[in-house]
Design a protein around this motif. Sequence first.
Motif, PDB file in Angstrom:
ATOM      1  N   GLY A  41      60.638   2.289  38.642  1.00 42.11           N
ATOM      2  CA  GLY A  41      61.930   1.682  38.939  1.00 42.11           C
ATOM      3  C   GLY A  41      62.394   2.003  40.337  1.00 42.11           C
ATOM      4  N   THR A  42      62.039   3.206  40.825  1.00 46.22           N
ATOM      5  CA  THR A  42      62.419   3.605  42.182  1.00 46.22           C
ATOM      6  C   THR A  42      61.624   2.829  43.222  1.00 46.22           C
ATOM      7  OG1 THR A  42      62.930   5.835  41.402  1.00 46.22           O
ATOM      8  CG2 THR A  42      62.605   5.557  43.761  1.00 46.22           C
ATOM      9  N   GLU A  50      65.811  10.100  29.740  1.00 44.99           N
ATOM     10  CA  GLU A  50      65.426   8.986  30.610  1.00 44.99           C
ATOM     11  C   GLU A  50      66.653   8.166  30.997  1.00 44.99           C
ATOM     12  OE1 GLU A  50      62.395   5.156  30.817  1.00 44.99           O
ATOM     13  OE2 GLU A  50      63.150   5.825  28.873  1.00 44.99           O
ATOM     14  N   ARG A  51      67.500   7.886  30.022  1.00 42.47           N
ATOM     15  CA  ARG A  51      68.703   7.097  30.312  1.00 42.47           C
ATOM     16  C   ARG A  51      69.588   7.802  31.339  1.00 42.47           C
ATOM     17  NH1 ARG A  51      73.545   7.534  27.865  1.00 42.47           N
ATOM     18  NH2 ARG A  51      72.674   8.662  26.086  1.00 42.47           N
ATOM     19  N   CYS A  78      68.606  10.092  33.572  1.00 44.89           N
ATOM     20  CA  CYS A  78      67.917  10.091  34.871  1.00 44.89           C
ATOM     21  C   CYS A  78      68.131   8.765  35.593  1.00 44.89           C
ATOM     22  CB  CYS A  78      66.424  10.348  34.675  1.00 44.89           C
ATOM     23  SG  CYS A  78      65.969  12.076  34.382  1.00 44.89           S
ATOM     24  N   LEU A  79      68.036   7.672  34.851  1.00 47.66           N
ATOM     25  CA  LEU A  79      68.241   6.355  35.447  1.00 47.66           C
ATOM     26  C   LEU A  79      69.671   6.200  35.963  1.00 47.66           C
ATOM     27  CD1 LEU A  79      66.296   4.150  32.875  1.00 47.66           C
ATOM     28  CD2 LEU A  79      65.684   4.522  35.272  1.00 47.66           C
ATOM     29  N   ARG A  80      70.633   6.690  35.188  1.00 42.91           N
ATOM     30  CA  ARG A  80      72.026   6.598  35.632  1.00 42.91           C
ATOM     31  C   ARG A  80      72.247   7.448  36.878  1.00 42.91           C
ATOM     32  NH1 ARG A  80      76.531   8.398  31.493  1.00 42.91           N
ATOM     33  NH2 ARG A  80      75.214   7.117  30.152  1.00 42.91           N
ATOM     34  N   LEU A 135      60.536   5.856  35.443  1.00 40.65           N
ATOM     35  CA  LEU A 135      61.571   6.175  36.423  1.00 40.65           C
ATOM     36  C   LEU A 135      61.058   5.954  37.841  1.00 40.65           C
ATOM     37  CD1 LEU A 135      64.423   7.459  36.931  1.00 40.65           C
ATOM     38  CD2 LEU A 135      63.254   9.669  37.016  1.00 40.65           C
ATOM     39  N   LYS A 183      70.045   8.203  39.125  1.00 40.15           N
ATOM     40  CA  LYS A 183      69.409   7.513  40.254  1.00 40.15           C
ATOM     41  C   LYS A 183      70.283   6.365  40.752  1.00 40.15           C
ATOM     42  CE  LYS A 183      66.381   4.392  39.710  1.00 40.15           C
ATOM     43  NZ  LYS A 183      65.206   3.562  39.363  1.00 40.15           N
ATOM     44  N   GLU A 184      70.840   5.598  39.824  1.00 42.36           N
ATOM     45  CA  GLU A 184      71.690   4.465  40.198  1.00 42.36           C
ATOM     46  C   GLU A 184      72.924   4.910  40.973  1.00 42.36           C
ATOM     47  OE1 GLU A 184      72.497   2.704  36.453  1.00 42.36           O
ATOM     48  OE2 GLU A 184      70.509   1.787  36.239  1.00 42.36           O
TER      49      GLU A 184
END
Length: 298
Positions: free
Chosen positions: A295-296, A262-263, A265-267, A292, A269-270
């Motif tokens: 957040g999008t 998850e961490r 994937c978030l990075r 996720l 995406k950022e």
Amino acid sequence: MATAKRDWLPSRFALLLTCVPNLGERQIAQVLHQWARSQVSVNEFLSTPVEKLQSEWGLSSQAATALTSPDAGWRQRFIQLDALVRRYGVQVLTAQHRLYPLTLESFCEQPPPVLFAHGQMGLLQEGWRFAVACSRGASHLALEAVDEIAQQAIREGGIPVTGHNTSPYQRVALAAIRQERPSITVLDRGLIDALGDGLNRPLFATARLYELEFRADRDLALSPFPLDAGSLGLHNQRRDELVFALADVVFAVWVRAGGVMERLCLRAKELGKRIEVWKAPDGTVSEGIRRLVQGTDS
């Protein structure tokens, strides 16, 4: 006439540093950075007193002592590994090397100061690369989705970036092997531990059902760890980070909330990487993917 410093390529000096006990990534990065800007030869560096290695080069007392020990076994180890690198054409990449993947510098919190590569380096520049995010403990349905997604992406010209010792990673690798298409495998250990002394052993048991040897003429194996390093628990997180860093597209299939996937994937995406989310036939998603997506949308 070449200077003593120029008699050593940065890649060979980097290989030497990975052989020194107690010399970790941060210290290796510091030494390589400082050496590249100094007029100090390798022989002069190796003759530096312990106190100066600590005060001027940033080495720990343990690493400085190991480096200067007159009966250091690591020197013989370096000679053996240096010969292996030359014999099999292993690439030893530092951040200054023209083939060092720039995406590692933008994605990784601490880019690996040394990256060992065996196989087709062109895969890092050709086409587009994808990774499949699937945490341990995923359902059988999710694992089947990994197969289907990987097969389709490969048919569309994607190059999979994967690992070799978890079920989801192996499924992605097998999708490429079955289609006789190239793949990039990031290891959680050194090249020798994974591929054997001849650097040609298949990376996992199921792969041996299809191929008798690692296909260095088609695939690429990468490791940020010393050539003969074994696997440690924390190595998995480093491997996963490099897998995501090298991918242009991430297919998120089943992601555990609060976990490493998850961490990452978030990075991703950022940093603007394309994220494709899988949903089960009934529309459900894992908690990590739900967060996720939220957040999008926010």
